[in-house]
Design a protein around this motif. Structure first.
Motif: not given
Length: 390
Positions: A121-146
């Motif tokens: 359960g702990a690994v699943a939560v860490a992995t799922g939240s890592a995916a969300v964090a990566a997606g958020t970083v991708e969004r922020y990176a897009t805005y950074l490029a803009q």
């Protein structure tokens, strides 16, 4: 004698937790209100705006319920933040999930990694939240490029926040596991100590049974009243023996010295304690305890006092006096061990010695608390049902 110190300590700890949760709730409410204002200022289509606000509100709600429902709260927060990222990706609504939703997600992640049973359960939560964090970083990176303001700062905060949340959760999880292992070991040791009492308790009652049975055998048929009286005594003694054995039996039997008797054993214990430099006194407001108290009761009281005095010697180095009060009026035995040490001593209300004393009191059907007293000092207090009380 007022048995309040430990209860006051627990009440204060519970109140502190409630205040922290209340402050966190206020922060989430303020962040949600700010997000509503931001969404309205950007004037999205009403379905998109409503969806973003509801997602943020739901993630904040999951954060408030994280302790009661750790797994559902973590799953909901991760999925909802992922949905917010998809909406951001499809509509270009900058900054989704909202900052307050990101904060709530990180708090939920830290709590879930700490409390979820099993490593999966702990690994699943860490992995799922890592995916969300990566997606958020991708969004922020897009805005950074803009050249969107604050995009780089937000990216760093999200990455660091995820790392901190998972690390804190793992650290607390390991600490909790170690604590449980130590408490289990202390309880096992105390239960083995109770097992050592079994021989003495059984011997005390069974010896009387044997003697009474021998008397019954010697009685002749011409003296049936004596036989009947002896059999009645055997029945009573057998019931008492069964109650005592049920109360004290645990796992094993090892060698153990003869059980102490009260109050002479307590006086001797306090006399020996005087050698530590702390003056000890025994207070019996209701007079000496009855001589017919079961051995398990006297042994439990003796060992609670013994451990409490040991804690005074270890932790209350500035204490000058310690008083052991044993009251037994009515249906309850009340035991209090109080010293006059200064505040700030290093005694811990959840230390191993206190765990053992609580286990001892619980085995006798009672309860034990410990905590600071007013104006100075430390108190260990126990209440135990008196023999024969209802």
């Amino acid at each position: 004698m007022v048995l309040a110190g430990g209860r006051i300590t627990r009440r204060r700890a519970g109140l502190a937790g409630v205040l922290v949760e209340a402050a966190f709730g206020v922060l989430l409410a303020a962040g949600l209100a700010l997000e509503v204002a931001v969404v309205l200022s950007r004037r999205p289509s009403w379905p998109v705006g409503l969806a973003l606000v509801l997602i943020t509100a739901a993630v904040c709600g999951a954060a408030l319920l994280r302790r009661r429902f750790p797994a559902p709260a973590a799953a909901a927060a991760i999925v909802l933040c992922g949905v917010a990222e998809l909406i951001d990706w499809r509509t270009g609504r900058q900054g989704q999930p909202a900052p307050i939703a990101c904060l709530a997600l990180l708090v939920v992640v830290a709590s879930a990694v700490r409390h979820l049973p099993g490593a999966a359960g702990a690994v699943a939560v860490a992995t799922g939240s890592a995916a969300v964090a990566a997606g958020t970083v991708e969004r922020y990176a897009t805005y950074l490029a803009q050249d969107v303001p604050n995009a780089l700062t937000a990216t760093k905060i999200m990455v660091a926040g995820w790392a901190v949340a998972v690390s804190v959760g793992l650290w607390r999880r390991v600490g909790d596991a170690r604590r449980r292992a130590m408490v289990d070991e202390v309880r096992r040791t105390e239960r083995l100590a109770l097992a050592r009492d079994l021989h003495d308790v059984a011997a005390h009652h069974l010896t009387g049974l044997i003697i009474q049975a021998q008397v019954a055998q010697l009685a002749t048929d011409a003296d049936p009243p004596t036989v009947r009286a002896t059999l009645a005594e055997i029945e009573t003694a057998g019931a008492e023996a069964l109650a005592s054995v049920r109360q004290v039996v645990r796992l094993l039997r090892g060698d153990q010295p003869e059980l102490p008797t009260l109050p002479g054993s307590l006086a001797g214990l306090l006399d020996r304690f005087d050698g530590t430099g702390v003056r000890a006194a025994l207070d019996l407001p209701d007079g000496p305890p009855p001589a017919d108290w079961p051995p398990e009761i006297t042994a439990g009281i003796y060992r609670i006092v013994q451990e409490a005095l040991t804690n005074v010697a270890r932790h209350a180095r500035d204490a000058r006096t310690v008083t052991v009060t044993l009251a037994h009026a009515g249906r309850t035995i009340r035991l209090c061990v109080a010293d006059d040490g200064q505040p700030g001593r290093s005694a811990r209300p959840d230390g191993h010695g206190l765990v053992g004393m609580r286990e001892r009191a619980a085995a006798l059907g009672g309860e034990l608390s410990a905590g600071p007293r007013t104006p100075t000092g430390w108190t260990v207090e126990a209440t135990i049902p008196a023999p024969g009380g209802s």
